[in-house]
Enzyme design. Structure first.
Site, mmCIF file in Angstrom:
data_model
loop_
_atom_site.group_PDB
_atom_site.id
_atom_site.type_symbol
_atom_site.label_atom_id
_atom_site.label_comp_id
_atom_site.label_asym_id
_atom_site.label_seq_id
_atom_site.Cartn_x
_atom_site.Cartn_y
_atom_site.Cartn_z
ATOM 1 C CG ASP A 49 31.580 7.003 40.626
ATOM 2 O OD1 ASP A 49 32.015 6.210 41.479
ATOM 3 O OD2 ASP A 49 31.186 6.631 39.487
ATOM 4 C CB SER A 50 31.709 6.004 46.387
ATOM 5 O OG SER A 50 32.936 6.634 46.718
ATOM 6 C CG ASP A 88 35.679 7.211 40.163
ATOM 7 O OD1 ASP A 88 36.163 6.608 39.185
ATOM 8 O OD2 ASP A 88 34.960 6.671 41.021
ATOM 9 C CE LYS A 118 37.975 4.378 40.764
ATOM 10 N NZ LYS A 118 36.717 3.892 40.126
ATOM 11 C CD GLU A 120 32.749 2.065 37.552
ATOM 12 O OE1 GLU A 120 31.821 1.451 36.984
ATOM 13 O OE2 GLU A 120 32.612 2.648 38.650
ATOM 14 C CD GLU A 187 33.666 -1.842 43.897
ATOM 15 O OE1 GLU A 187 34.071 -0.939 43.142
ATOM 16 O OE2 GLU A 187 32.674 -1.708 44.656
HETATM 17 O O1 KIV Z 1 33.877 5.547 43.751
HETATM 18 C C1 KIV Z 1 34.603 4.891 44.515
HETATM 19 O O2 KIV Z 1 34.718 5.169 45.718
HETATM 20 C C2 KIV Z 1 35.311 3.753 43.946
HETATM 21 C C3 KIV Z 1 35.970 2.814 44.889
HETATM 22 C C4 KIV Z 1 34.954 1.918 45.481
HETATM 23 C C5 KIV Z 1 37.067 2.059 44.261
HETATM 24 O O3 KIV Z 1 35.318 3.590 42.769
#
Ligand code: KIV
Length: 283
Positions: A49-50, A88, A118, A120, A187
């Site tokens: 989600d970055s 994510d 993934k 959090e 992280e």
């Molecule tokens: O969203 C992302 O790119 C991430 C990484 C920083 C692990 O969660």
């Protein structure tokens, strides 16, 4: 005969840890980039989600929605053949209820074609992780600096320098392992604490700003390739693509202005007879 999958599987990832082979993961957000990552032989792609910051220009990851994630995951899946794709789960896609978490995890697998998701959090999301895994969806955990909690954490800050947070990190990692996560991202965690977590859990730890002792590393591809505005301490630029792209675009601009692009080689031909006929018919 069972269908053969060409993609890396979570069993491959577990075996890499057993063999002591470092696990490499990088983000990708689109078809063309996924293709390059796959060609480079990187075994895991995170559609992170970055992308909210890297691709969409938001200040943080919070505005990213399920529909946006699915859209980008589909492109990455189309662009890759070998890598295991992890989607994510965005902010508020797994927070309200286990039902929500399951439904949205399912969308990544069913609609986007990713092989894993993934999310959090540690102890607080362990029940949800367990249910998702029970439904046959591999889950990667993410603890330490969890960017979706940026407002609660007070910024994108290193996590685990103090005793209570360090102990919580260990509890979170263990809770995720117990819940059935196949790996966990650490992280922005002090390197020696990440090493302790790596020693204390059986699942692979994938670090970003967590030192070299983790079982693997993940990086944001825009940082790695020199396409981001700001380079975090934990990242390394392996190329300066922004400079190369800007230079190429300036040359394009100059050539269009000068009339040196396009040339004959970039143009299509028409038979004289056809053009003469068009001219003759001009009104
Ligand atoms: O969203 C992302 O790119 C991430 C990484 C920083 C692990 O969660």
């Amino acid at each position: 005969m069972a269908p053969q999958t060409k993609r890396v599987t979570i069993n491959d990832v577990k075996e890499m840890k057993s063999r002591g082979e470092k696990i490499t993961m990088i983000t990708a957000y689109d078809y063309a980039t996924a293709k390059m990552v796959d060609k480079a032989g990187i075994p895991l792609i995170l559609v992170g989600d970055s992308l909210g910051m890297a691709v969409l220009g938001y200040e943080n990851t919070l505005p990213v929605t399920m529909d946006v994630m699915i859209h980008h995951c589909k492109a990455v899946v189309r662009g890759s053949e070998h890598a295991l794709i992890v989607g994510d789960m965005p902010f508020m896609s797994y927070h309200v209820s286990t039902e929500d978490a399951l439904r949205n995890a399912g969308r990544f697998i069913q609609e986007a074609g990713t092989q894993a998701v993934k999310l959090e959090g540690g102890v607080t999301v362990a029940d949800k992780v367990k249910r998702i895994v029970e439904c046959g969806i591999p889950v990667m955990g993410h603890i330490g600096l969890t960017p979706q909690s940026v407002n609660q954490l007070g910024g994108h800050l290193v996590q685990g320098k103090k005793l209570d947070v360090a102990e919580k990190l260990l509890d979170d990692a263990k809770a995720l392992e117990q819940a059935g996560a196949f790996a966990v991202v650490l992280e922005a965690v002090p390197a020696r604490l990440a090493a302790l977590v790596t020693q204390q859990v059986g699942i692979p730890t994938i670090g970003i700003g967590a030192g070299a002792t983790c079982d693997g590393q993940v990086q944001v591809i825009y940082d790695t390739l020199g396409l981001s505005d700001f380079l975090p301490k934990h990242a390394k630029q392996y190329a300066k693509l922004a400079e190369i792209m800007e230079q190429a675009l300036k040359t394009y601009l100059d050539e269009v202005k000068a009339g040196t692009f396009p040339t004959k080689d970039n143009s299509y031909i028409i038979d004289n007879s056809v053009l003469d006929a068009v001219k003759a018919n001009l009104k």
